[in-house]
Design a protein around this motif. Structure first.
Motif, PDB file in Angstrom:
ATOM      1  N   ASP A   1       8.310   3.361  -0.891  1.00 49.74           N
ATOM      2  CA  ASP A   1       9.099   4.536  -1.272  1.00 49.74           C
ATOM      3  C   ASP A   1       9.941   4.209  -2.506  1.00 49.74           C
ATOM      4  O   ASP A   1      10.758   3.281  -2.496  1.00 49.74           O
ATOM      5  CB  ASP A   1      10.007   4.952  -0.110  1.00 49.74           C
TER       6      ASP A   1
ATOM      7  N   GLU B   1       6.161   8.192  -2.335  1.00 45.22           N
ATOM      8  CA  GLU B   1       5.388   7.025  -1.912  1.00 45.22           C
ATOM      9  C   GLU B   1       4.454   6.597  -3.037  1.00 45.22           C
ATOM     10  O   GLU B   1       3.761   7.428  -3.656  1.00 45.22           O
ATOM     11  CB  GLU B   1       4.578   7.343  -0.641  1.00 45.22           C
TER      12      GLU B   1
ATOM     13  N   HIS C   1       1.598   3.268  -4.352  1.00 48.44           N
ATOM     14  CA  HIS C   1       0.931   1.986  -4.206  1.00 48.44           C
ATOM     15  C   HIS C   1       1.515   1.090  -5.299  1.00 48.44           C
ATOM     16  O   HIS C   1       1.512   1.461  -6.489  1.00 48.44           O
ATOM     17  CB  HIS C   1      -0.579   2.103  -4.406  1.00 48.44           C
TER      18      HIS C   1
ATOM     19  N   ASP D   1      -4.757   9.590  -1.089  1.00 48.49           N
ATOM     20  CA  ASP D   1      -4.807  10.303   0.201  1.00 48.49           C
ATOM     21  C   ASP D   1      -5.763  11.482   0.135  1.00 48.49           C
ATOM     22  O   ASP D   1      -6.477  11.769   1.106  1.00 48.49           O
ATOM     23  CB  ASP D   1      -3.408  10.778   0.585  1.00 48.49           C
TER      24      ASP D   1
ATOM     25  N   THR E   1       0.558   7.766  -4.094  1.00 51.45           N
ATOM     26  CA  THR E   1      -0.463   7.723  -3.024  1.00 51.45           C
ATOM     27  C   THR E   1      -1.168   9.063  -2.832  1.00 51.45           C
ATOM     28  O   THR E   1      -2.173   9.133  -2.110  1.00 51.45           O
ATOM     29  CB  THR E   1       0.195   7.326  -1.686  1.00 51.45           C
TER      30      THR E   1
ATOM     31  N   ASP F   1       0.825  -1.221   0.000  1.00 52.09           N
ATOM     32  CA  ASP F   1       0.000   0.000   0.000  1.00 52.09           C
ATOM     33  C   ASP F   1       0.849   1.257   0.000  1.00 52.09           C
ATOM     34  O   ASP F   1       0.452   2.285  -0.563  1.00 52.09           O
ATOM     35  CB  ASP F   1      -0.955   0.005   1.186  1.00 52.09           C
ATOM     36  N   ARG F   2       2.059   1.204   0.563  1.00 57.04           N
ATOM     37  CA  ARG F   2       2.939   2.371   0.555  1.00 57.04           C
ATOM     38  C   ARG F   2       4.388   1.895   0.420  1.00 57.04           C
ATOM     39  O   ARG F   2       4.896   1.222   1.307  1.00 57.04           O
ATOM     40  CB  ARG F   2       2.772   3.208   1.833  1.00 57.04           C
TER      41      ARG F   2
END
Length: 371
Positions: free
Chosen positions: A138, A143, A145, A168, A164, A135-136
């Motif tokens: 780097d 960041e 997905h 977000d 992301t 889901d996250r």
């Protein structure tokens, strides 16, 4: 039937105000009711917002994973035919970053930058035949997905990534919408609770003012039928206060009647005491007259004795007269003795009368104190 009206009695002196009574009541009954009603709702809204945010984020992650999976399958199909133009076009339309790994190094990527290496943990899971969604992750300080799966038409791994930031923003926007709805619900609830609390407080204030007047002696103050007709506990308290006023009014009326009867009885006793006093005064007067008569009779007896002595000296001249006088002297002596006995009896009777009068006076004084 209501008791007859009584005269308004003077109010009791109010107690001096203390620091506690002068201090502003922050935690008053109304504020407590509002707090009891609103605090659980605030907690419920906070919990609901957290749960909804988590559910929304999980739902978004599911949608993102599905979209990345679809993009990965499509890119795998096109890359198997050697068509990389489709992958570039897919990137432009979806902002997905697509990378093809050969081993642990990138063979093809839409990222602009250095070569990308496959995470060892991800590689291990892919080797076990799994698909991996992170889901996250780097990548180059940003960041993403990321979705990983093995290529279906050749050896290697395909990775589809999406920033992301968009997800977000969506989650944050939806969370703000939930928060706004919760705030609106709380404001409405606060208004409803405040109105209900104000209604209860108004009854309590009226009851308090009514009881203060009753406690101050205003037993004729009129009650409010509007509050008496309330069909709840506060209405019961107000009705009990009205009943208390009626009972106190009856008690005061009974006390007034008893006081009037007591006044009549006191007047009668006062008259009786006055008559007794007059009788005692008459007895005192009679005793004084008897005492004076006794003293006078004693003086006359002394004079008679002197006359007897003089007659004794002249006995040679008037013997017959002496005999006669002697007989009279004996009679007077007997009368004197009788008078002395009478005086003694009168003195004893006088002492008994004085004692009786003293006892009557003491009873009169006690009766006077009792009145």
């Amino acid at each position: 039937e209501e008791a007859p009206a009584v005269e308004e009695t003077p109010a009791y002196e109010e107690a001096p105000a203390t620091e506690e009574t002068e201090k502003k009541r922050i935690f008053s009954f109304g504020n407590r009711i509002r707090a009891i009603g609103i605090i659980p709702m605030v907690i419920a809204c906070i919990v609901l917002e957290m749960v909804c945010s988590n559910l929304l984020e999980d739902s978004m992650m599911g949608e993102v994973e599905t979209a990345l999976q679809v993009a990965a399958v499509s890119a795998d199909e096109m890359y198997g035919t050697g068509d990389t133009a489709f992958i570039e076009e897919l990137k432009e339309k979806t902002d997905f970053e697509i990378t093809i790994y050969s081993g642990t190094s990138s063979e093809y990527t839409t990222f602009t930058g250095s070569e990308i290496s496959l995470n060892t943990d991800v590689a291990k899971r892919l080797k076990d035949g799994e698909v991996v969604f992170v889901d996250r992750e780097d990548i180059f300080g940003v960041e993403y997905h990321t979705y990983y799966q093995n290529l279906q038409h050749s050896e290697g791994v395909i990775c589809v990534a999406k920033e992301t930031g968009h997800t977000d923003k969506v989650v944050l926007l939806q969370s703000l919408n939930i928060i706004l709805v919760a705030i609106a619900v709380l404001v409405l609830a606060w208004f409803v609770i405040s109105k209900a609390a104000q209604g209860m407080i108004s009854v309590m204030i009226v009851t308090k003012e009514f009881l203060e007047k009753v406690a101050g002696g205003e037993l004729t103050v009129a009650s409010d039928p509007k509050f008496q007709s309330r069909n709840d506990e506060l209405g019961d308290i107000y009705n009990i206060s009205v009943q208390l006023q009626s009972s106190l009014r009856k008690i005061v009326n009974n006390i007034k009647v008893s006081a009037a009867d007591l006044t009549v009885s006191a007047d009668q006793l006062t008259g009786l005491a006055q008559g007794t006093k007059e009788t005692v005064d008459g007895v005192y007067g009679s005793l004084e007259e008897i005492t004076k008569g006794s003293v006078t009779q004693a003086d006359e007896t002394g004079v008679a004795r002197q006359n007897v002595d003089m007659i004794g000296e002249q006995i040679t001249y008037i013997t017959e007269e002496v005999d006669y006088l002697t007989q009279n002297a004996e009679q007077m002596s007997e009368a004197e003795k009788a008078s002395e006995e009478i005086i003694d009896e009168l003195n004893a009777s006088n002492e008994e009368t004085v004692a009786s009068v003293t006892e009557v006076a003491n009873q009169i004084n006690a009766l006077h104190d009792s009145i």
